[in-house]
Design a protein around this motif. Structure first.
Motif, PDB file in Angstrom:
ATOM      1  N   LYS A 152      64.367 -20.024 -45.710  1.00 48.15           N
ATOM      2  CA  LYS A 152      65.197 -21.079 -45.108  1.00 48.15           C
ATOM      3  C   LYS A 152      64.794 -22.472 -45.604  1.00 48.15           C
ATOM      4  CE  LYS A 152      66.046 -18.255 -41.001  1.00 48.15           C
ATOM      5  NZ  LYS A 152      67.341 -17.689 -41.402  1.00 48.15           N
ATOM      6  N   TRP A 154      66.232 -25.061 -47.608  1.00 45.74           N
ATOM      7  CA  TRP A 154      67.594 -25.281 -48.117  1.00 45.74           C
ATOM      8  C   TRP A 154      67.665 -26.217 -49.313  1.00 45.74           C
ATOM      9  CZ3 TRP A 154      69.137 -21.196 -46.131  1.00 45.74           C
ATOM     10  CH2 TRP A 154      69.012 -20.889 -44.780  1.00 45.74           C
ATOM     11  N   GLU A 244      73.242 -22.477 -43.032  1.00 46.62           N
ATOM     12  CA  GLU A 244      72.105 -23.371 -43.326  1.00 46.62           C
ATOM     13  C   GLU A 244      71.963 -24.402 -42.191  1.00 46.62           C
ATOM     14  OE1 GLU A 244      72.165 -24.595 -47.482  1.00 46.62           O
ATOM     15  OE2 GLU A 244      72.861 -22.604 -48.103  1.00 46.62           O
ATOM     16  N   ASN A 307      71.494 -21.800 -39.219  1.00 49.73           N
ATOM     17  CA  ASN A 307      70.246 -21.732 -39.973  1.00 49.73           C
ATOM     18  C   ASN A 307      70.146 -20.400 -40.738  1.00 49.73           C
ATOM     19  OD1 ASN A 307      68.232 -23.566 -40.551  1.00 49.73           O
ATOM     20  ND2 ASN A 307      66.720 -22.454 -39.340  1.00 49.73           N
ATOM     21  N   GLU A 308      71.286 -19.925 -41.165  1.00 48.09           N
ATOM     22  CA  GLU A 308      71.376 -18.657 -41.885  1.00 48.09           C
ATOM     23  C   GLU A 308      71.926 -18.982 -43.286  1.00 48.09           C
ATOM     24  OE1 GLU A 308      74.388 -14.811 -41.499  1.00 48.09           O
ATOM     25  OE2 GLU A 308      74.173 -16.158 -39.801  1.00 48.09           O
TER      26      GLU A 308
END
Ligand SMILES: NC(=O)c1ccc[n+]([C@@H]2O[C@H](COP(=O)([O-])OP(=O)(O)OC[C@H]3O[C@@H](n4cnc5c(N)ncnc54)[C@H](O)[C@@H]3O)[C@@H](O)[C@H]2O)c1
Ligand SMILES: [Zn+2]
Length: 369
Positions: A152, A154, A244, A307-308
């Protein structure tokens, strides 16, 4: 002039048809009325001064009939959906690359008065946009790898020194890094047209549209058009779902400008044999887009920041529009303006199919890993 618009019943094609009819041209449309886009209904906005050939760009007889007498061809028909293209591989390659090949084959082997071909390309051919590194200057970065997405993290990092990069405007000269099937087919469409155009002296312009928004974009097609996906979530009482952290950016261009640039390219010889970015040059965060839409719709629903990460997604890409501006094009909407889209959407029914589409994507891509 006699003009053919393939995909002329679609979102962008329909606006282009209106502009061409308004200018007094005789317009014919070739469109297969794909179910995913039109749900079996002839679109109510279809201009009644245009002629409609309902047929597939893969059908030689339909293409031949549609090309009769055409002096200018705008090729906008395509299967449109980045995520979906990763599991409908054959359909996307067949419709986009194969369909373009069929049109070019007919142009080359038939007896057509064609003077210009304008093809709808896409910013997706770039992959990640261009970046600035504090140590190395301008850099091109590859797609973030699966490990980074899993962690994660980004931000895109410099391939030379690993520093966090700052997005920069992406010019047409950036090397292409088409990392998904849809992007590959858009690259192929552009290059097939350029190759045939140069060989046979048919002036080609490839317009690399960035993220297009505006009235008439399907509110019930969960595979494309993030602004409409968010609107259909909000109208159905659901929060927009954001991948994200929501700080990824895109360049949103109004459909009036996309249609306007198409007409401009037809009318200006300087656009011939060129690939041209069609954006505004202003990056907008996805979270910002969701918030603006909610505010305009009077909805109190804030977005879900998942947050994926999704494999294949880019972090930032916005256009360097110097070439377009240098040719003399002036934007009707130089920055994102959601009013016309939101106003239109309030009187348009929408089915929120996001959850189904997401489940389909997750299942297919889960199988691939
Ligand atoms: N919307 C965007 O943000 C965007 C961005 C970059 C590029 N583009 C490109 O712009 C073009 C138009 O996109 P849009 O947003 O208007 O999509 P859309 O789905 O609204 O329109 C596409 C039209 O093409 C038709 N079509 C699809 N496959 C066909 C086939 N095999 N034969 C005949 N007709 C077919 C569909 O029925 C539809 O009416 C496409 O080439 C797309 O790749 C769109
Ligand atoms: Zn660096």
């Amino acid at each position: 002039m006699q003009i053919l618009v393939t995909g002329g019943l679609g979102f962008i094609g329909g606006h282009l048809v209106d502009k061409l009819v308004q200018k007094g041209h005789a317009v014919r449309v070739l469109d297969s009325m794909e179910f995913q886009v039109h749900q079996g209904k002839f679109p109510p906005y279809a201009n009644d001064k245009a002629e409609y050939v309902i047929g597939n760009v893969l059908d030689r007889a339909a293409v031949r009939r549609a090309l009769e007498g055409a002096e200018v061809v705008f090729h906008d028909a395509a299967a449109v959906g980045v995520g979906q293209s990763m599991y409908q591989v054959h359909h996307y390659v067949e419709a986009n690359a194969g369909g373009t090949a069929m049109i070019l084959d007919e142009l080359v082997n038939g007896n057509h008065p064609i003077k210009k071909l304008i093809v709808a390309a896409s910013n997706t051919v770039y992959g990640e946009g261009l970046y600035d590194c504090p140590a190395c200057g301008k850099v091109e970065a590859p797609l973030r790898d699966a490990e980074q997405i899993k962690r994660k993290e980004w931000d895109v990092r410099c391939p030379k020194c690993a520093a966090v990069l700052k997005p920069a405007p992406t010019p047409e000269t950036k090397s292409l890094d088409s990392t998904n099937i849809y992007a590959l087919t858009k690259k192929y469409q552009e290059e097939l047209c350029m190759s045939v155009g140069r060989t046979y002296g048919i002036p080609v312009t490839s317009l690399r549209y960035f993220n297009v928004y505006g009235p008439r974009q399907s509110l019930s097609n969960p595979y494309t058009g993030v602004a409409c996906i968010f609107i259909s979530r909000l109208k159905n009482g659901n929060p927009p779902y954001i991948y994200e952290d929501g700080l990824q950016t895109r360049d949103f261009i109004h459909v009036n400008d996309v249609a306007g640039v198409n007409v401009f390219a037809m009318e200006h010889a300087a656009a011939e044999y060129q690939c041209i970015n069609v954006g505004t040059g202003n990056p907008v965060t996805i979270k910002g887009l969701a918030e603006r839409l909610a505010a305009k719709l009077g909805s109190g629903l804030g977005p879900t920041i998942s947050n994926e990460g999704r494999p294949g997604d880019i972090r930032h890409c916005f256009a360097d529009v110097s070439k377009l501006k240098g040719l003399g094009y002036q934007h009707e909407f130089p920055a994102i303006d959601l009013d016309t889209l939101v106003e239109w959407s309030t009187n348009t029914a929408s089915v929120d199919r996001f959850v189904e589409a997401k489940a389909e994507f997750d299942q297919k891509l889960g199988m691939a890993r």
